[in-house]
Design a protein around this motif. Structure first.
Motif, PDB file in Angstrom:
ATOM      1  N   SER A 151       0.829  -1.205   0.000  1.00 46.52           N
ATOM      2  CA  SER A 151       0.000   0.000   0.000  1.00 46.52           C
ATOM      3  C   SER A 151       0.862   1.254   0.000  1.00 46.52           C
ATOM      4  CB  SER A 151      -0.935  -0.001   1.210  1.00 46.52           C
ATOM      5  OG  SER A 151      -0.196  -0.121   2.415  1.00 46.52           O
ATOM      6  N   ALA A 152       2.007   1.233   0.712  1.00 46.29           N
ATOM      7  CA  ALA A 152       2.899   2.390   0.738  1.00 46.29           C
ATOM      8  C   ALA A 152       3.485   2.654  -0.646  1.00 46.29           C
ATOM      9  CB  ALA A 152       4.019   2.162   1.751  1.00 46.29           C
ATOM     10  N   ALA A 153       3.815   1.586  -1.373  1.00 50.87           N
ATOM     11  CA  ALA A 153       4.359   1.740  -2.726  1.00 50.87           C
ATOM     12  C   ALA A 153       3.341   2.405  -3.649  1.00 50.87           C
ATOM     13  CB  ALA A 153       4.779   0.378  -3.281  1.00 50.87           C
ATOM     14  N   LEU A 154       2.084   2.004  -3.545  1.00 56.58           N
ATOM     15  CA  LEU A 154       1.033   2.607  -4.379  1.00 56.58           C
ATOM     16  C   LEU A 154       0.911   4.105  -4.094  1.00 56.58           C
ATOM     17  CD1 LEU A 154      -1.838  -0.055  -4.159  1.00 56.58           C
ATOM     18  CD2 LEU A 154      -0.251   0.315  -6.043  1.00 56.58           C
ATOM     19  N   LEU A 155       0.941   4.463  -2.818  1.00 53.51           N
ATOM     20  CA  LEU A 155       0.813   5.876  -2.451  1.00 53.51           C
ATOM     21  C   LEU A 155       2.023   6.679  -2.930  1.00 53.51           C
ATOM     22  CD1 LEU A 155      -0.536   5.389   1.182  1.00 53.51           C
ATOM     23  CD2 LEU A 155      -1.834   6.238  -0.791  1.00 53.51           C
ATOM     24  N   GLY A 156       3.209   6.100  -2.808  1.00 51.68           N
ATOM     25  CA  GLY A 156       4.406   6.778  -3.286  1.00 51.68           C
ATOM     26  C   GLY A 156       4.384   6.986  -4.786  1.00 51.68           C
ATOM     27  N   MET A 157       3.905   5.986  -5.520  1.00 49.47           N
ATOM     28  CA  MET A 157       3.787   6.106  -6.981  1.00 49.47           C
ATOM     29  C   MET A 157       2.836   7.236  -7.351  1.00 49.47           C
ATOM     30  SD  MET A 157       3.583   2.012  -7.693  1.00 49.47           S
ATOM     31  CE  MET A 157       3.168   2.015  -9.421  1.00 49.47           C
ATOM     32  N   ALA A 158       1.703   7.306  -6.653  1.00 52.05           N
ATOM     33  CA  ALA A 158       0.712   8.341  -6.955  1.00 52.05           C
ATOM     34  C   ALA A 158       1.269   9.734  -6.679  1.00 52.05           C
ATOM     35  CB  ALA A 158      -0.563   8.100  -6.140  1.00 52.05           C
ATOM     36  N   GLY A 159       1.903   9.911  -5.514  1.00 56.67           N
ATOM     37  CA  GLY A 159       2.426  11.223  -5.150  1.00 56.67           C
ATOM     38  C   GLY A 159       3.546  11.679  -6.051  1.00 56.67           C
ATOM     39  N   TYR A 160       4.510  10.798  -6.308  1.00 58.88           N
ATOM     40  CA  TYR A 160       5.670  11.187  -7.115  1.00 58.88           C
ATOM     41  C   TYR A 160       5.290  11.412  -8.575  1.00 58.88           C
ATOM     42  CZ  TYR A 160      10.293  11.084  -9.246  1.00 58.88           C
ATOM     43  OH  TYR A 160      11.418  11.404  -9.971  1.00 58.88           O
ATOM     44  N   PHE A 161       4.501  10.510  -9.123  1.00 55.99           N
ATOM     45  CA  PHE A 161       4.137  10.638 -10.538  1.00 55.99           C
ATOM     46  C   PHE A 161       3.308  11.900 -10.770  1.00 55.99           C
ATOM     47  CE2 PHE A 161       1.621   9.484 -14.356  1.00 55.99           C
ATOM     48  CZ  PHE A 161       2.678   9.247 -15.224  1.00 55.99           C
ATOM     49  N   ALA A 162       2.387  12.191  -9.846  1.00 52.38           N
ATOM     50  CA  ALA A 162       1.604  13.433  -9.964  1.00 52.38           C
ATOM     51  C   ALA A 162       2.511  14.648  -9.863  1.00 52.38           C
ATOM     52  CB  ALA A 162       0.533  13.489  -8.884  1.00 52.38           C
ATOM     53  N   GLY A 163       3.580  14.559  -9.070  1.00 53.21           N
ATOM     54  CA  GLY A 163       4.514  15.665  -8.947  1.00 53.21           C
ATOM     55  C   GLY A 163       5.343  15.877 -10.196  1.00 53.21           C
ATOM     56  N   VAL A 164       5.719  14.793 -10.856  1.00 55.30           N
ATOM     57  CA  VAL A 164       6.544  14.902 -12.072  1.00 55.30           C
ATOM     58  C   VAL A 164       5.748  15.491 -13.221  1.00 55.30           C
ATOM     59  CG1 VAL A 164       7.796  13.600 -13.840  1.00 55.30           C
ATOM     60  CG2 VAL A 164       8.124  13.043 -11.434  1.00 55.30           C
ATOM     61  N   VAL A 165       4.583  14.913 -13.513  1.00 54.32           N
ATOM     62  CA  VAL A 165       3.831  15.327 -14.702  1.00 54.32           C
ATOM     63  C   VAL A 165       2.752  16.362 -14.396  1.00 54.32           C
ATOM     64  CG1 VAL A 165       4.252  13.117 -15.829  1.00 54.32           C
ATOM     65  CG2 VAL A 165       2.167  13.413 -14.514  1.00 54.32           C
ATOM     66  N   GLN A 166       2.471  16.589 -13.098  1.00 51.61           N
ATOM     67  CA  GLN A 166       1.436  17.529 -12.662  1.00 51.61           C
ATOM     68  C   GLN A 166       0.095  17.236 -13.350  1.00 51.61           C
ATOM     69  OE1 GLN A 166       2.584  21.644 -12.414  1.00 51.61           O
ATOM     70  NE2 GLN A 166       4.633  21.163 -11.663  1.00 51.61           N
ATOM     71  N   ALA A 167      -0.262  15.960 -13.315  1.00 56.73           N
ATOM     72  CA  ALA A 167      -1.544  15.506 -13.863  1.00 56.73           C
ATOM     73  C   ALA A 167      -2.143  14.513 -12.861  1.00 56.73           C
ATOM     74  CB  ALA A 167      -1.343  14.852 -15.232  1.00 56.73           C
TER      75      ALA A 167
END
Length: 446
Positions: free
Chosen positions: A358-374
């Protein structure tokens, strides 16, 4: 009236564009599957060559990775200009360019071949790149060619449809393809393109399903994020978004400086940058035990399935992805970004004593949203890639926190900032051509 209607539907000019469009969408799905299979084989061959990070062969990347980077940069510069980088900025830029000749410099069948081939070569050499962004450029290029063959005037809508079909087929995420088209590709989305986008995504998805069957990209995550884990949600969103924004800022600044520095000697300086970046990627990969080479798919999937990643994996993968991006070789950042996010989540999960998956999923969501801002694309694509819809609210919050944090640090979305560079280059090229047409002696040095 009925006869006239039947006659209209029987006309070639009515059916030809539709048939060509359907064929183009199916072709995107087929090529995406072929691309995925070849990319996986290329990375597997790299692992076999380097001994999976063990023994004397683990030092082979010191030689083959810089040489591979130089080869890809040279081929991209000499034979496939416009194939460098992710491919998503090219598709965005093409939607804003009105002249078909300008579009052909960044979207064409020649670039389809070059993008696929050079991304595969890059993965064989250990580059930290993905195939998903390149698949967007491939899909957009095919659909633009469809517009020419079918005599269709909706070039901008078809580029959007091809891009969405590329994402959908690359990840087996049809909803994410549609959301990506609306949020990232088409900030000025037009409702009349709905039919094109949906049809392209459906046909490309059917072609992909026909060959690979239905699957989830990162396997199936069965962990549910409880209310007690909300401090972890906040941490993954804020820290992931901040690091994503830092990646975006560093990538933009480095890319702009390298472009200015390359102006005087474009080829030799391009090759020098590629060699230095390739050597740094090789050293980073060896230091990480081989974990940072390639897309990062295996590492992200293992984290999603509950196996913790090394504490500093996210930092090492961050560096490898950044170096691969600014090197100038073709390759995307989707999969490497998701791997970095999984690493961030895994590390924070260990800190908070939470389940790794579950922590990996949350990290993916936060970081990816930060990179592409989508943010919508971020949480929808992760939901579809893991087959777990129990964590919708938590992933939405992590994505929004990541997006909000990134906006405070970097006001320029990465892909759109890079697309503006391509648009500016097209304008300069057009002006140079017009000056040459008016005064041929000026361009000849007379």
């Amino acid at each position: 009236m009925v006869r006239r209607s039947r006659a209209m539907w029987g006309l070639r000019r009515v059916w030809q564009p539709r048939l060509v469009f359907w064929a183009g969408a199916i072709a995107i799905g087929l090529i995406s599957v072929l691309f995925a299979v070849l990319a996986d084989k290329a990375h597997a061959l790299f692992n076999q060559t380097t001994g999976d990070g063990g023994g004397w062969r683990s030092y082979v990347p010191i030689a083959i990775t810089p040489l591979g980077f130089v080869l890809c940069a040279w081929l991209a510069h000499a034979f496939f200009p416009g194939s460098q980088g992710s491919g998503i900025p090219q598709a965005i830029a093409a939607r804003h360019l009105r002249d078909d000749e300008d579009r052909s410099h960044i979207l064409s069948l020649r670039l389809v071949a070059g993008k696929v081939a050079l991304t595969i070569v890059g993965l064989f050499c250990g580059a930290s790149i993905g195939r998903e962004g390149p698949t967007v450029q491939v899909g957009a290029s095919l659909m633009l060619q469809v517009a020419r063959w079918g005599g269709m005037a909706q070039a901008r809508g078809l580029i959007l449809a091809g891009s969405a079909a590329g994402i959908a087929a690359a990840f087996n995420t049809p909803l994410a393809g549609i959301v990506f088209a609306i949020e990232e590709m088409g900030r000025t989305y037009e409702a009349r393109t709905n039919g094109l986008v949906l049809t392209a995504v459906i046909l490309a998805g059917l072609a992909s399903l026909g060959l690979l069957g239905n699957y989830t990209y990162f396997g199936v995550s069965k962990e549910t994020i409880s209310f007690a884990a909300w401090p972890l949600v906040i941490a993954c969103g804020v820290i992931g978004g901040a690091l994503g924004a830092v990646f975006s800022l560093l990538a933009l600044k480095a890319t702009r400086r390298i472009r200015r520095w390359n102006t005087l000697q474009p080829l030799w300086r391009t090759l020098l940058v590629a060699a230095v970046c390739g050597l740094a990627v090789a050293i980073t990969g060896i230091a990480s035990g081989g974990l940072t080479f390639g897309t990062g798919y295996a590492q992200a999937r293992s984290a999603v399935e509950g196996t913790p990643l090394p504490w500093l994996f996210f930092a090492e993968k961050f560096l490898a992805g950044l170096l691969s991006m600014i090197s100038g070789i073709p390759g995307g950042i989707f999969a490497p970004s998701l791997a970095v996010g999984a690493g961030i989540g895994s590390t924070l999960g260990l800190v908070f004593g939470a389940a790794t998956g579950s922590a990996a999923l949350l990290g993916m969501a936060g970081y990816f949203a930060g990179v592409v801002q989508a943010p919508m694309t971020a949480f929808v694509i992760i939901l579809e890639m893991t087959g777990n819809h129990d964590n919708v609210i938590a992933l939405m919050c992590a994505s929004m926190l990541g997006y909000g944090t990134a906006r405070m640090i970097s006001h320029e979305p990465l892909y759109h900032a890079l697309s503006r560079v391509l648009i500016a280059e097209a304008i300069r090229r057009r002006r140079a051509e017009s000056i040459g047409a008016v005064n041929p002696q000026a361009t000849a040095g007379g």
